[in-house]
Design an enzyme around this catalytic site. Structure first.
Site, PDB file in Angstrom:
ATOM      1  N   ASP A   1       0.192   5.289   0.692  1.00 26.41           N
ATOM      2  CA  ASP A   1      -0.882   6.052   1.329  1.00 26.41           C
ATOM      3  C   ASP A   1      -0.688   7.532   1.505  1.00 26.41           C
ATOM      4  O   ASP A   1       0.316   7.941   2.078  1.00 26.41           O
ATOM      5  CB  ASP A   1      -0.893   5.639   2.819  1.00 26.41           C
ATOM      6  CG  ASP A   1      -1.813   4.530   3.120  1.00 26.41           C
ATOM      7  OD1 ASP A   1      -2.750   4.337   2.395  1.00 26.41           O
ATOM      8  OD2 ASP A   1      -1.546   3.869   4.142  1.00 26.41           O
TER       9      ASP A   1
ATOM     10  N   GLU B   1       0.846  -1.209   0.000  1.00 26.49           N
ATOM     11  CA  GLU B   1       0.000   0.000   0.000  1.00 26.49           C
ATOM     12  C   GLU B   1       0.872   1.247   0.000  1.00 26.49           C
ATOM     13  O   GLU B   1       1.920   1.269   0.638  1.00 26.49           O
ATOM     14  CB  GLU B   1      -0.892  -0.045   1.256  1.00 26.49           C
ATOM     15  CG  GLU B   1      -2.000   0.969   1.283  1.00 26.49           C
ATOM     16  CD  GLU B   1      -2.945   0.771   2.486  1.00 26.49           C
ATOM     17  OE1 GLU B   1      -3.437  -0.355   2.702  1.00 26.49           O
ATOM     18  OE2 GLU B   1      -3.177   1.756   3.195  1.00 26.49           O
TER      19      GLU B   1
ATOM     20  N   GLU C   1      -2.887  10.070   3.806  1.00 25.94           N
ATOM     21  CA  GLU C   1      -4.030  10.176   4.715  1.00 25.94           C
ATOM     22  C   GLU C   1      -4.021  11.567   5.347  1.00 25.94           C
ATOM     23  O   GLU C   1      -3.007  11.970   5.919  1.00 25.94           O
ATOM     24  CB  GLU C   1      -3.957   9.114   5.816  1.00 25.94           C
ATOM     25  CG  GLU C   1      -4.054   7.700   5.261  1.00 25.94           C
ATOM     26  CD  GLU C   1      -4.197   6.631   6.348  1.00 25.94           C
ATOM     27  OE1 GLU C   1      -4.950   5.675   6.129  1.00 25.94           O
ATOM     28  OE2 GLU C   1      -3.554   6.762   7.404  1.00 25.94           O
TER      29      GLU C   1
HETATM   30  C1  LIG Z   1      -5.851  -3.194   1.135  1.00 17.94           C
HETATM   31  O1  LIG Z   1      -5.984  -4.486   0.586  1.00 17.94           O
HETATM   32  C2  LIG Z   1      -5.892  -5.517   1.545  1.00 17.94           C
HETATM   33  C3  LIG Z   1      -5.855  -6.816   0.799  1.00 17.94           C
HETATM   34  O2  LIG Z   1      -4.607  -6.901   0.132  1.00 17.94           O
HETATM   35  C4  LIG Z   1      -7.042  -5.409   2.511  1.00 17.94           C
HETATM   36  O3  LIG Z   1      -6.958  -6.420   3.485  1.00 17.94           O
HETATM   37  C5  LIG Z   1      -6.994  -4.043   3.172  1.00 17.94           C
HETATM   38  O4  LIG Z   1      -8.132  -3.853   3.973  1.00 17.94           O
HETATM   39  C6  LIG Z   1      -6.942  -2.939   2.144  1.00 17.94           C
HETATM   40  N1  LIG Z   1      -6.694  -1.717   2.865  1.00 17.94           N
HETATM   41  C7  LIG Z   1      -7.288  -0.595   2.566  1.00 17.94           C
HETATM   42  C8  LIG Z   1      -6.946   0.576   3.433  1.00 17.94           C
HETATM   43  O5  LIG Z   1      -8.050  -0.466   1.633  1.00 17.94           O
END
Ligand SMILES: *[C@@H]1O[C@H](CO)[C@@H](O)[C@H](O)[C@H]1NC(C)=O
Ligand SMILES: *[C@@H]1O[C@H](CO)[C@@H](O)[C@H](O)[C@H]1NC(C)=O
Length: 283
Positions: A105, A103, A107
């Site tokens: 980010d 990820e 925020e």
């Molecule tokens: C990002 O993707 C993961 C799966 O790879 C998921 O578990 C997670 O909640 C997601 N996070 C966000 C902030 O969208």
């Protein structure tokens, strides 16, 4: 939805097959969809602007229809004005189609006063995050639209605010780096009362709801992931962002941000420092 391939296969496909390379001003109608609470999302008729609303019933979010491996993602945002404590507005990439969690980010943590907004950035690689950095902004992010960009290539990730680099995350021998999985782009607003403002001490004041945040001029210049059995290579000539690293002028700007606006950097937190940190600020 494509079943993610093994990373090695990803990498092979990445090397072997041509992939479509998109350079475009995206349209929120055709290029994104609602993530949650769709009735709290509004797209202008020309598709250039999207708003997300949060009230006590729910926040809202959008996601890109396509997934990408490497790219430059720009968006203009105008954040929740006034008393925004407890709200979290985001713009980020997440490897939702992948095997593990990567990820990148942005925020925005609200506050009682717009000048106290905090921009929190983080990078997750293979399920490990905890690479937080926090800055204040040099303008009121609720008064007008400003451009927030993620440049993600095989060498580094650069976070930009109005073309000023505010953070770089470089690859290196000791640095976990996201480069094997496609990522989907998201924008959300949600209730972060538990942690967002003064560590959770200041909660959302629901009497000030609804909280609305605006996104405009979403632009994607990226390698588009086309799913299992497909490719992931960008066409030649390679787009400029694919090889971009910070130049001298950008380093100067980054230093200016760090000197004047940095609040927290996990790399300078004695309790958190990781080996990967030594490469991050070496020019
Ligand atoms: C990002 O993707 C993961 C799966 O790879 C998921 O578990 C997670 O909640 C997601 N996070 C966000 C902030 O969208
Ligand atoms: C969407 O826009 C319409 C027209 O401007 C407005 O009446 C409505 O309240 C908006 N809804 C949300 C959820 O922002």
């Amino acid at each position: 939805m494509a079943i993610p391939l093994k990373p090695v296969v990803h990498l092979l496909l990445f090397l072997l097959f041509p992939l479509s390379f998109s350079v475009c001003m995206a349209n929120f109608h055709s290029d994104t969809g609602a993530l949650f609470c769709p009735h709290h999302m509004n797209v202008s008729s020309d598709g250039r602007q999207l708003s997300l609303l949060m009230d006590k019933s729910c926040g809202s979010g959008f996601q890109s229809k396509k997934a990408f491996i490497f790219g430059k993602f720009d968006i203009r945002m105008k954040l929740v004005p006034g008393m925004s404590a407890g709200t979290v507005t985001t713009f980020y990439l997440n490897s939702s189609l992948g095997k593990w969690h990567d990820e990148i980010d942005f925020e925005f943590l609200g506050h009682t006063d717009p000048s106290h907004y905090i921009l929190h950035t983080n990078v997750f690689v293979k399920n490990v995050g905890s690479r937080e950095q926090r800055i204040h902004l040099w303008f009121d992010p609720t008064a007008d639209f400003h451009t927030y960009s993620i440049l993600w290539n095989p060498h580094q990730i650069i976070f930009y605010v109005d073309q000023v680099p505010i953070r770089v995350y470089k690859t290196g021998a000791t640095v976990p780096f996201p480069k094997q999985q496609p990522m989907t782009l998201y924008g959300t607003i949600w209730d972060g009362s538990d942690w967002a403002t003064e560590g959770g001490a200041i909660k959302i004041d629901w009497s000030k709801a609804p909280f609305v945040t605006y996104y405009r001029d979403y632009s994607v210049n990226a390698c588009v992931w086309s799913g299992q059995g497909q490719s992931t290579k960008c066409t030649k000539p390679s787009p400029p962002w694919m090889s971009h690293t910070l130049d001298a002028g950008e380093w100067k700007k980054l230093e200016w941000v760090r000197k004047n606006y940095l609040i927290y950097d996990y790399c300078t937190d004695p309790s958190r420092t990781k080996p990967e940190c030594s490469v991050q600020l070496a020019t």
